[in-house]
Design a protein around this motif. Structure first.
Motif, mmCIF file in Angstrom:
data_model
loop_
_atom_site.group_PDB
_atom_site.id
_atom_site.type_symbol
_atom_site.label_atom_id
_atom_site.label_comp_id
_atom_site.label_asym_id
_atom_site.label_seq_id
_atom_site.Cartn_x
_atom_site.Cartn_y
_atom_site.Cartn_z
ATOM 1 N N PHE A 72 37.274 -80.190 -59.664
ATOM 2 C CA PHE A 72 37.154 -80.840 -58.362
ATOM 3 C C PHE A 72 35.894 -81.680 -58.209
ATOM 4 C CE2 PHE A 72 40.242 -77.512 -57.313
ATOM 5 C CZ PHE A 72 41.155 -78.245 -56.581
ATOM 6 N N GLN A 73 34.938 -81.555 -59.119
ATOM 7 C CA GLN A 73 33.732 -82.381 -59.037
ATOM 8 C C GLN A 73 34.034 -83.745 -59.651
ATOM 9 O OE1 GLN A 73 31.246 -84.122 -57.994
ATOM 10 N NE2 GLN A 73 30.063 -82.231 -57.745
ATOM 11 N N VAL A 74 34.292 -84.714 -58.797
ATOM 12 C CA VAL A 74 34.686 -86.039 -59.273
ATOM 13 C C VAL A 74 33.728 -87.120 -58.781
ATOM 14 C CG1 VAL A 74 37.138 -85.526 -59.598
ATOM 15 C CG2 VAL A 74 36.296 -86.215 -57.340
ATOM 16 N N MET A 75 32.550 -86.739 -58.305
ATOM 17 C CA MET A 75 31.579 -87.756 -57.895
ATOM 18 C C MET A 75 31.259 -88.736 -59.034
ATOM 19 S SD MET A 75 30.718 -87.728 -54.709
ATOM 20 C CE MET A 75 32.423 -87.387 -54.348
ATOM 21 N N PRO A 76 31.168 -88.259 -60.295
ATOM 22 C CA PRO A 76 30.935 -89.227 -61.366
ATOM 23 C C PRO A 76 31.999 -90.315 -61.447
ATOM 24 C CG PRO A 76 30.501 -87.007 -62.168
ATOM 25 C CD PRO A 76 31.113 -86.867 -60.797
ATOM 26 N N VAL A 77 33.249 -89.976 -61.120
ATOM 27 C CA VAL A 77 34.317 -90.977 -61.180
ATOM 28 C C VAL A 77 34.050 -92.095 -60.178
ATOM 29 C CG1 VAL A 77 36.789 -91.378 -60.860
ATOM 30 C CG2 VAL A 77 35.996 -89.288 -61.981
ATOM 31 N N PHE A 78 33.568 -91.738 -58.981
ATOM 32 C CA PHE A 78 33.272 -92.762 -57.980
ATOM 33 C C PHE A 78 32.198 -93.726 -58.481
ATOM 34 C CE2 PHE A 78 35.229 -89.746 -54.984
ATOM 35 C CZ PHE A 78 36.042 -90.619 -54.278
ATOM 36 N N PHE A 79 31.161 -93.198 -59.109
ATOM 37 C CA PHE A 79 30.099 -94.072 -59.591
ATOM 38 C C PHE A 79 30.554 -94.870 -60.814
ATOM 39 C CE2 PHE A 79 27.712 -91.193 -56.934
ATOM 40 C CZ PHE A 79 26.776 -92.035 -56.348
ATOM 41 N N LEU A 80 31.403 -94.282 -61.640
ATOM 42 C CA LEU A 80 31.939 -95.000 -62.799
ATOM 43 C C LEU A 80 32.782 -96.187 -62.363
ATOM 44 C CD1 LEU A 80 32.462 -95.085 -65.931
ATOM 45 C CD2 LEU A 80 34.513 -93.713 -65.448
ATOM 46 N N VAL A 81 33.778 -95.949 -61.505
ATOM 47 C CA VAL A 81 34.632 -97.049 -61.062
ATOM 48 C C VAL A 81 33.863 -97.994 -60.137
ATOM 49 C CG1 VAL A 81 36.717 -95.672 -61.328
ATOM 50 C CG2 VAL A 81 35.612 -95.779 -59.096
ATOM 51 N N GLY A 82 32.851 -97.450 -59.428
ATOM 52 C CA GLY A 82 31.991 -98.320 -58.627
ATOM 53 C C GLY A 82 31.229 -99.291 -59.506
ATOM 54 N N GLY A 83 30.730 -98.814 -60.643
ATOM 55 C CA GLY A 83 30.031 -99.688 -61.578
ATOM 56 C C GLY A 83 30.950 -100.770 -62.119
ATOM 57 N N TYR A 84 32.170 -100.381 -62.467
ATOM 58 C CA TYR A 84 33.146 -101.358 -62.949
ATOM 59 C C TYR A 84 33.406 -102.429 -61.884
ATOM 60 C CZ TYR A 84 37.432 -103.083 -65.180
ATOM 61 O OH TYR A 84 38.383 -103.860 -65.782
ATOM 62 N N ALA A 85 33.720 -101.984 -60.656
ATOM 63 C CA ALA A 85 34.069 -102.924 -59.589
ATOM 64 C C ALA A 85 32.876 -103.778 -59.176
ATOM 65 C CB ALA A 85 34.607 -102.147 -58.389
ATOM 66 N N ASN A 86 31.697 -103.170 -59.099
ATOM 67 C CA ASN A 86 30.508 -103.935 -58.696
ATOM 68 C C ASN A 86 30.132 -104.975 -59.743
ATOM 69 O OD1 ASN A 86 30.177 -102.578 -56.242
ATOM 70 N ND2 ASN A 86 28.940 -100.965 -57.175
ATOM 71 N N ALA A 87 30.278 -104.618 -61.014
ATOM 72 C CA ALA A 87 29.984 -105.590 -62.070
ATOM 73 C C ALA A 87 30.953 -106.767 -62.005
ATOM 74 C CB ALA A 87 30.061 -104.913 -63.437
ATOM 75 N N ALA A 88 32.239 -106.481 -61.823
ATOM 76 C CA ALA A 88 33.227 -107.552 -61.733
ATOM 77 C C ALA A 88 32.962 -108.445 -60.528
ATOM 78 C CB ALA A 88 34.634 -106.953 -61.652
ATOM 79 N N SER A 89 32.644 -107.830 -59.396
ATOM 80 C CA SER A 89 32.389 -108.589 -58.178
ATOM 81 C C SER A 89 31.129 -109.444 -58.298
ATOM 82 C CB SER A 89 32.257 -107.624 -56.994
ATOM 83 O OG SER A 89 31.833 -108.295 -55.835
ATOM 84 N N LEU A 90 30.052 -108.847 -58.808
ATOM 85 C CA LEU A 90 28.795 -109.586 -58.921
ATOM 86 C C LEU A 90 28.921 -110.729 -59.928
ATOM 87 C CD1 LEU A 90 25.808 -109.845 -58.150
ATOM 88 C CD2 LEU A 90 25.277 -108.214 -59.982
ATOM 89 N N THR A 91 29.611 -110.494 -61.030
ATOM 90 C CA THR A 91 29.799 -111.541 -62.033
ATOM 91 C C THR A 91 30.555 -112.723 -61.443
ATOM 92 O OG1 THR A 91 29.797 -109.907 -63.826
ATOM 93 C CG2 THR A 91 30.774 -112.050 -64.297
ATOM 94 N N SER A 92 31.628 -112.434 -60.693
ATOM 95 C CA SER A 92 32.403 -113.496 -60.055
ATOM 96 C C SER A 92 31.562 -114.229 -59.010
ATOM 97 C CB SER A 92 33.646 -112.893 -59.397
ATOM 98 O OG SER A 92 34.347 -113.861 -58.654
ATOM 99 N N HIS A 93 30.790 -113.489 -58.246
ATOM 100 C CA HIS A 93 29.951 -114.081 -57.200
ATOM 101 C C HIS A 93 28.924 -115.036 -57.805
ATOM 102 C CE1 HIS A 93 27.820 -114.173 -53.328
ATOM 103 N NE2 HIS A 93 26.705 -113.978 -53.996
ATOM 104 N N ARG A 94 28.293 -114.615 -58.886
ATOM 105 C CA ARG A 94 27.277 -115.460 -59.528
ATOM 106 C C ARG A 94 27.913 -116.670 -60.201
ATOM 107 N NH1 ARG A 94 23.422 -110.609 -61.710
ATOM 108 N NH2 ARG A 94 21.783 -110.830 -60.134
ATOM 109 N N ARG A 95 29.103 -116.482 -60.731
ATOM 110 C CA ARG A 95 29.786 -117.599 -61.368
ATOM 111 C C ARG A 95 30.042 -118.713 -60.354
ATOM 112 N NH1 ARG A 95 34.269 -115.083 -62.911
ATOM 113 N NH2 ARG A 95 33.239 -114.174 -64.724
ATOM 114 N N ARG A 96 30.210 -118.341 -59.085
ATOM 115 C CA ARG A 96 30.445 -119.323 -58.027
ATOM 116 C C ARG A 96 29.140 -119.864 -57.444
ATOM 117 N NH1 ARG A 96 35.615 -117.732 -54.651
ATOM 118 N NH2 ARG A 96 36.864 -116.678 -56.224
ATOM 119 N N GLY A 97 28.000 -119.402 -57.968
ATOM 120 C CA GLY A 97 26.719 -119.905 -57.505
ATOM 121 C C GLY A 97 26.055 -119.075 -56.434
#
Length: 440
Positions: A72-97
């Motif tokens: 039931f301890q799944v806090m690491p999953v939130f940070f793992l998928v958060g890292g994936y999503a945040n990296a994708a979002s930030l990369t796209s944001h920077r690509r647009r300037g």
């Protein structure tokens, strides 16, 4: 009926319009994790009533339940998928300037809107309860229980705000960054266990979750590819380390409380195990989620993910108030067979209450706020305001979360902390509003 039909049509539309490049497996993991958190917390709550509500943690009373925390301890999953999503979002944001401040404003919007609603409702409810003559200690306990999810939010918000800096480190040093962070966690553990400088261990609240977040970066850019030949060995190494650290080793077996306050190397071993499982299952999961119906369910859960998380302990408080004082549900000790049998009606009652709360407050999360457009540039002045607002919000949430049960004032929370939160949230909202119409 029409409301339900309308919601289903909206979820179907969102599911059908999902971009082909979106990694649906990440969303599935987030949905599974929220389910585990909600059920785990509801099972761990032990409430008693003897003229007033009180309670504790079942894990402190039932030793055989401690190994279940590995599931039931799944806090690491939130940070793992958060890292994936945040990296994708930030990369796209920077690509647009876009710049970092505008990204942080945009990324934190959906986190803070439902949090603001929760705190406002808790404060208003506490005031009404006080006016009706409720005991201050009872109000404080209820507010404290409902606010338990804020512990996680403090760490996650901090990690999100630090993403532009930590992602820059990742681009330059790759997997060396989580390795260094793991060493820092180990040093903090040693300082705390050996009594050298116990306060150093408090840094693990940040270092440990940053390390898992960095693994999400590596997953997103392919340094940790989602393949069984990578995932299964990682999971095996993580599980072996977890067993060595907890069974013969110096760390406690429990993964809730015992290895989370602060997070330890044992928690990071569990995180590595979960990361490996996430990578190994990505292919089959992604193929299955191409089917409309399962993907609609995942979309629906993710559309109110913060609402589910923030309000699930409020559902537990309301359920306890409705079931125990009225005698609708008996209150046997948690080490009895009857207590186990009664967990089913307890979970069912809380699920109904939570669904009602989600129906009421879910639109707050789904509603489009005045967030800057992708690619917007905030500028230096907005960057300063963003930092000031986020510091105020983080300090306030931390103060509320650390206060513990008790009579903390008319709202059940520190007046200074509550005022600091709303001041910080208002600063961020006004700053976002400046960039609402910024070109993407």
């Amino acid at each position: 009926m029409s409301l339900t039909a309308g919601a289903l049509r909206e979820m179907r539309r969102l599911a059908e319009e999902t971009p082909a490049h979106r990694d649906r497996h990440v969303d599935l993991l987030r949905a599974i994790a929220i389910g585990a958190v909600v059920i785990g917390h509801w099972l761990a709550v032990h409430v008693t009533y003897d003229g007033g509500l009180s309670g504790g943690n079942v894990l402190d009373l039932v030793s055989w339940a401690v190994p279940l925390t590995w599931l039931f301890q799944v806090m690491p999953v939130f940070f793992l998928v958060g890292g994936y999503a945040n990296a994708a979002s930030l990369t796209s944001h920077r690509r647009r300037g876009g710049d970092s401040a505008a990204w942080a404003l945009r990324r934190t919007d959906r986190l803070l809107r439902p949090t603001t609603a929760l705190l406002a409702v808790l404060a208003a409810t506490a005031l009404v309860a006080r006016a009706l003559g409720a005991d201050g200690e009872l109000v404080g306990i209820g507010v404290w229980m409902a606010a338990i999810p804020l512990w996680f939010l403090v760490a996650y918000l901090a990690v999100v705000v630090l993403t532009p800096a930590t992602h820059a480190l990742h681009r330059r040093y790759g997997l060396a960054v989580p390795v260094v962070l793991t060493v820092l966690v180990g040093a903090g553990d040693a300082a705390r266990m050996l009594g050298w400088a116990p306060a150093l261990g408090e840094g693990n609240f940040l270092f440990a979750w940053l390390a898992v977040h960095q693994l999400g970066f590596a997953w997103q850019d392919g340094r940790l590819p989602g393949r069984p030949k990578v995932g299964w060995p990682l999971a095996a190494v993580g599980l072996a380390a977890l067993l060595l650290l907890t069974v013969p080793g110096p760390y406690p077996l429990g993964m809730v409380g015992q290895n989370t306050s602060p997070p330890t190397l044992a928690m990071l071993a569990l995180a590595l195990t979960q990361t490996g499982l996430a990578l190994a299952s990505q292919g089959p999961s992604s193929r299955w989620l191409r089917r409309l119906r399962p993907w609609m369910v995942v979309v629906a859960v993710n559309s109110v993910i913060m609402t589910l998380f923030l309000w699930h302990m409020t559902a537990a408080v309301l359920g306890a108030l409705a079931l125990y004082p009225t005698g609708l549900l008996p209150d046997p000790p948690p080490d009895t067979t009857l207590w186990l049998v009664l967990r089913l009606p307890w979970l069912a009652a809380l699920a109904v209450i939570l669904l009602v709360l989600v129906a009421v407050f879910g639109p707050v999360e789904r509603r489009s706020g005045p967030a800057p457009a992708a690619g917007a540039r905030a500028g230096a002045a907005a960057g300063v305001l963003t930092c000031a607002g986020m510091l105020a919000v983080l300090a306030a949430i931390l103060a509320i979360a650390m206060a513990g049960p008790g009579d903390h004032g008319l709202t059940g929370m520190s007046p200074a902390a509550l005022a600091g939160y709303f001041a910080g949230a208002a600063t961020l909202r006004l700053t976002r509003a400046r960039f609402r119409r910024a070109p993407s």
